[in-house]
Design a protein around this motif. Structure first.
Motif, short mmCIF file in Angstrom:
data_model
loop_
_atom_site.label_atom_id
_atom_site.label_comp_id
_atom_site.label_asym_id
_atom_site.label_seq_id
_atom_site.Cartn_x
_atom_site.Cartn_y
_atom_site.Cartn_z
N SER A 282 0.77 -1.23 0.00
CA SER A 282 0.00 0.00 0.00
C SER A 282 0.80 1.28 0.00
CB SER A 282 -0.95 0.00 1.20
OG SER A 282 -1.77 -1.12 1.16
N PHE A 283 1.60 1.49 -1.01
CA PHE A 283 2.24 2.79 -1.21
C PHE A 283 1.25 3.70 -1.88
CE2 PHE A 283 6.70 1.42 -0.87
CZ PHE A 283 7.22 2.57 -0.30
N LEU A 284 1.08 4.88 -1.34
CA LEU A 284 0.26 5.88 -2.01
C LEU A 284 1.13 6.54 -3.05
CD1 LEU A 284 -2.34 7.53 -2.22
CD2 LEU A 284 -1.36 9.07 -0.52
N CYS B 44 -3.44 3.87 -5.70
CA CYS B 44 -2.71 3.25 -4.60
C CYS B 44 -2.36 1.82 -5.00
CB CYS B 44 -3.53 3.25 -3.33
SG CYS B 44 -3.90 4.91 -2.73
N ARG C 143 6.46 10.14 6.87
CA ARG C 143 5.42 9.42 6.14
C ARG C 143 4.35 10.41 5.68
NH1 ARG C 143 6.39 4.13 6.70
NH2 ARG C 143 7.45 3.41 8.54
N ASP D 266 -1.51 9.90 5.72
CA ASP D 266 -2.29 8.70 6.01
C ASP D 266 -1.44 7.55 6.55
OD1 ASP D 266 -0.93 7.84 3.79
OD2 ASP D 266 -2.70 7.46 2.57
N ARG E 72 1.31 6.17 5.16
CA ARG E 72 2.02 5.39 4.15
C ARG E 72 3.37 6.00 3.85
NH1 ARG E 72 -2.25 2.44 1.36
NH2 ARG E 72 -4.23 3.37 1.92
N ASP E 73 4.25 5.20 3.29
CA ASP E 73 5.51 5.72 2.78
C ASP E 73 5.23 6.53 1.51
OD1 ASP E 73 7.29 2.75 3.73
OD2 ASP E 73 7.45 4.73 4.64
N CYS F 178 -7.28 3.16 -1.31
CA CYS F 178 -6.49 4.30 -0.87
C CYS F 178 -6.90 4.81 0.51
CB CYS F 178 -6.57 5.44 -1.89
SG CYS F 178 -5.71 5.07 -3.42
N ARG G 197 -4.14 3.98 6.23
CA ARG G 197 -3.59 2.76 6.81
C ARG G 197 -3.66 2.80 8.32
NH1 ARG G 197 2.46 1.08 5.52
NH2 ARG G 197 2.59 1.75 7.63
#
Length: 140
Positions: free
Chosen positions: A12-14, A33, A63, A66, A68-69, A135, A138
């Protein structure tokens, strides 16, 4: 670092793809995403051996809002490439896929390389699989 040397799964990388970067994407469409699974890296991921001088400390890695990385397609000329900025390799990982927006339920296979700090060193490479993920924020 030993966990980096093993098969890595990074979900789950945005990608935050700007609409202007994807010709088929309209301005009102949501960001794309993706989830990623990386194979074994050759040579193995080793932060110091790759020529990076600073210590690798994922706890200080910034980060997205949200959780994410980060990932980007800005300054990437190939429409099939995404640059990931994961906490486990903050120098960046370049991922090239057949498409940056796979259809829901599809998994696409591409290639990835990790950026090195010393251009005389061989960049670690691997096969990567990518698929669409929701998306939503997380869980931390």
């Amino acid at each position: 670092m030993s966990s980096i040397r093993r098969r890595m799964v990074l979900a789950s990388f945005l990608t935050a793809l700007a609409p202007s970067l994807l010709g088929a994407q309209q301005r009102d469409e949501p960001p794309v995403c993706l989830g990623f699974a990386f194979g074994n890296w050759t040579p193995a991921l080793d932060w110091r051996a790759a020529g990076h001088q600073t210590a690798l400390d994922p706890s200080v890695h910034q980060r997205a809002d949200d959780g994410r990385d980060w990932a980007t397609t800005q300054a990437v000329q190939d429409e099939h490439t995404i640059v990931l900025l994961p906490s486990w390799w903050p120098a960046g990982v370049s991922v090239t896929l057949p498409t940056r927006a796979p259809a829901p339920g599809d998994t696409v296979v591409g290639r990835a390389f990790a950026y090195v700090g010393d251009g005389r060193r061989k960049a670690p490479t691997t096969q990567v699989r990518a698929w669409s993920v929701p998306c939503a924020a997380r869980a931390h």
